[in-house]
Enzyme design. Sequence first.
Site, PDB file in Angstrom:
ATOM      1  N   LYS A 291      -8.747   1.615 -10.482  1.00 17.12           N
ATOM      2  CA  LYS A 291      -7.701   0.306 -10.941  1.00 17.12           C
ATOM      3  C   LYS A 291      -7.395   0.402 -11.986  1.00 17.12           C
ATOM      4  CE  LYS A 291      -9.105  -2.511  -7.923  1.00 17.12           C
ATOM      5  NZ  LYS A 291      -9.388  -3.624  -7.064  1.00 17.12           N
TER       6      LYS A 291
ATOM      7  N   GLU B 190      -9.655  -7.049  -4.724  1.00 17.54           N
ATOM      8  CA  GLU B 190     -10.133  -8.105  -6.098  1.00 17.54           C
ATOM      9  C   GLU B 190      -8.760  -7.938  -6.005  1.00 17.54           C
ATOM     10  OE1 GLU B 190     -12.104  -8.836 -10.326  1.00 17.54           O
ATOM     11  OE2 GLU B 190     -13.346  -7.178  -8.803  1.00 17.54           O
TER      12      GLU B 190
ATOM     13  N   ARG C 298     -17.229   6.856  -1.935  1.00 16.12           N
ATOM     14  CA  ARG C 298     -16.005   6.171  -2.209  1.00 16.12           C
ATOM     15  C   ARG C 298     -15.242   7.532  -1.902  1.00 16.12           C
ATOM     16  NH1 ARG C 298     -15.437   2.300  -5.924  1.00 16.12           N
ATOM     17  NH2 ARG C 298     -13.769   2.795  -6.805  1.00 16.12           N
TER      18      ARG C 298
HETATM   19  P1  ATP Z   1     -12.168  -0.296  -8.858  1.00 21.74           P
HETATM   20  O1  ATP Z   1     -13.233   0.185  -9.496  1.00 21.74           O
HETATM   21  O2  ATP Z   1     -11.391   0.765  -9.277  1.00 21.74           O
HETATM   22  O3  ATP Z   1     -11.811  -1.796  -9.959  1.00 21.74           O
HETATM   23  P2  ATP Z   1     -13.009  -1.427  -6.548  1.00 21.74           P
HETATM   24  O4  ATP Z   1     -13.637  -0.629  -5.874  1.00 21.74           O
HETATM   25  O5  ATP Z   1     -14.063  -2.193  -7.058  1.00 21.74           O
HETATM   26  O6  ATP Z   1     -11.486  -0.542  -7.047  1.00 21.74           O
HETATM   27  P3  ATP Z   1     -11.920  -3.358  -4.744  1.00 21.74           P
HETATM   28  O7  ATP Z   1     -10.634  -4.571  -5.172  1.00 21.74           O
HETATM   29  O8  ATP Z   1     -13.066  -4.392  -4.632  1.00 21.74           O
HETATM   30  O9  ATP Z   1     -11.996  -2.034  -5.787  1.00 21.74           O
HETATM   31  O10 ATP Z   1     -11.828  -3.007  -3.574  1.00 21.74           O
HETATM   32  C1  ATP Z   1     -11.929  -3.204  -2.165  1.00 21.74           C
HETATM   33  C2  ATP Z   1     -13.068  -3.044  -1.375  1.00 21.74           C
HETATM   34  O11 ATP Z   1     -12.224  -1.515  -1.396  1.00 21.74           O
HETATM   35  C3  ATP Z   1     -14.299  -2.910  -1.566  1.00 21.74           C
HETATM   36  O12 ATP Z   1     -15.226  -2.661  -0.738  1.00 21.74           O
HETATM   37  C4  ATP Z   1     -14.512  -0.990  -2.377  1.00 21.74           C
HETATM   38  O13 ATP Z   1     -15.093  -0.606  -2.237  1.00 21.74           O
HETATM   39  C5  ATP Z   1     -13.387  -0.169  -1.723  1.00 21.74           C
HETATM   40  N1  ATP Z   1     -12.905   1.073  -2.083  1.00 21.74           N
HETATM   41  C6  ATP Z   1     -12.347   1.110  -3.865  1.00 21.74           C
HETATM   42  N2  ATP Z   1     -11.920   2.277  -3.915  1.00 21.74           N
HETATM   43  C7  ATP Z   1     -12.855   2.711  -3.258  1.00 21.74           C
HETATM   44  C8  ATP Z   1     -12.699   4.390  -3.302  1.00 21.74           C
HETATM   45  N3  ATP Z   1     -11.807   5.602  -4.131  1.00 21.74           N
HETATM   46  N4  ATP Z   1     -13.199   5.016  -1.603  1.00 21.74           N
HETATM   47  C9  ATP Z   1     -13.221   3.730  -0.870  1.00 21.74           C
HETATM   48  N5  ATP Z   1     -13.451   2.556  -0.862  1.00 21.74           N
HETATM   49  C10 ATP Z   1     -12.979   2.462  -2.095  1.00 21.74           C
HETATM   50 MG    MG Z   2     -15.163  -4.112  -6.748  1.00 21.16          MG
END
Ligand code: ATP
Ligand code: MG
Length: 601
Positions: A275, A40, A265
Amino acid sequence: MTPPNPGPTDGRSNFVRDIVIQDLQTNKYGGRVHTRFPPEPNGYLHIGHAKSICLNFGLAAEFGGKCNLRFDDTNPCKEETEYVDSIIEDVRWLGFDWEDRLFYASDYFDQLYQWAVQLIKSGHAYVCDLTAEEVREHRGTLTEPGKESPYRNRGVEENLDLFERMRAGEFPDGSRTLRARIDMASPNLNLRDPVMYRILHAEHHRTGGKWCIYPMYDYTHGESDSIEGITHSICTLEFEDHRPLYDWYVEALGIYHPQQIEFDRLNLTYTLLSKRKLLTLVQNGHVSGWDDPRMPTLCGIRRRGYTPEGIRAFCSRVGVSKTNGTIEIGMLEHAVREDLNKRAQRVMAVLRPLRVVIDNYPEGLVEEVEAVNNPEDAGMGTRKVPFSRVLYIERDDFREDPPKQYYRLAPGREVRLRYGYFITCTGVVKDDKTGKVSEIHCTYDPATRGGNAPDGRKVKSTIHWVSAAHAVDAEVRLYDHLFSRENPGDDSEGLDFTAYLNPASLEVVTGCKLEPSLAGAPPGSRYQFERLGYFCVDKDSTGNDRSTRQVPLADARGSARVSEPRPSGSGHRDSAAERLIFNRTVALRDTWAKIEKALAK
Ligand code: ATP
Ligand code: MG
């Protein structure tokens, strides 16, 4: 660009890879492997994302498949082009290629709208007039079923009319939603008539003012996967409870059905990977920006000197599993150190200089000693380093009263200067006012050139040095963990994560003295400072234009050479035009940091 590793897996087995292999064996998707990385665009990518990127792109690479880069841009309010650009740069930098498959969920808004209409027509969706607050109240709890919305049984025609008018902008934000008609008594809360569309009169970074209704993530995600023909939709564990909804939408629509697979994660000690929290650090000025070298963002650790190869090796090593855990940050540092060990050129740099005068070395004489660029890689060759009468050594490498087990320089003691001679300390000069040692005097043994004594006598330590007249000045930034607590996200003490910021996470050391080969080193270049660690030229460095610099002459015969005496100061660079800044990437080995700390006390 060098081709990336086979991937996160490096051929190592893990449960996601096993599923892919099995699906290939049963020909489930006609032999296809098609994954995607779906960020995102509401922040910069961090090391956790790297794990997901390596997994998705790595599996595609390993099995001759494809991996798309798709921006999940369903939320018009928090998303910005700045983030899109940074994500593209970071995925590329990690070494992955989506070829012509860069997509945006917002490209599918028309299709998603048509499918929503289809779901209304088939009785699978309805327009609900409850407010967000009321929807919440109707949802029930884990132990109690929800209550059906009074609008749940509206006729298809009315739903179609209202949905059309929602789209046309007739209703204010939050006044109505489109909801999936599933089961208000489901034990899975995600299935209790989830919202599919909300009204938001907001400009979108790509579709501008075209839409005032926006699809929810859960509705958008699986349908986007379906449109792109994704085979394995790999996401993190928090989406496990959403999988039944993912499946419900594609089944209700009767469209191609990808399979969602959840993995753990990445969490790291002393690090936050959210983020939202990283944005807080940036907005509140706790760090200098998203690319502050202490940040776990890819642009931050890139600026610090971490390599894509080191990060990919780390992701491969942590693997993937079905349960969440926390990885020691030392493991990431170790992977980076291992990679840099193979590739970084060794140089000599003195961070906290102490002047050494070699009284019996001829004034004006400059010799060039030969230094090995990388003992791990003979192909990297050697270089010449100027040696002269006045040198700098590390302040820590001298003790007037050496403690037990301190084998470096002290009055009356002999040590080896790396690639140079044996020297013996004969005197100490102190500052009248402070009483601090300001200079030491030594003698050298001309017979020990190259670092060995013909009579076979030994010294207990070898220290690094830089010729004073030739030294390049630099600022060096030493980093420690951004947080002083292993789990800064733990709020059990009722404190905000910013309470655990490490006040000593950045130490700026000025007046460092580097060997002259570092003059004009371009931003991003990485070195090992012998005995100290790995360092990377910061982007804030200025005036580093190698082409206008004179680098030391190499001796054609590869042996020692006595240069013409240089007028005093001729070796100094024009330091007004040049500001050389190095970031410490990682310490050389943890024991060195410990010794340093113990001596500082
Ligand atoms: P945040 O919760 O910090 O906003 P997010 O998961 O919502 O992070 P996205 O931009 O949706 O952020 O993430 C893109 C991809 O990266 C998704 O498939 C998510 O599952 C993966 N991802 C995000 N953070 C992690 C992490 N700490 N470890 C592994 N994969 C991750
Ligand atoms: Mg997400």
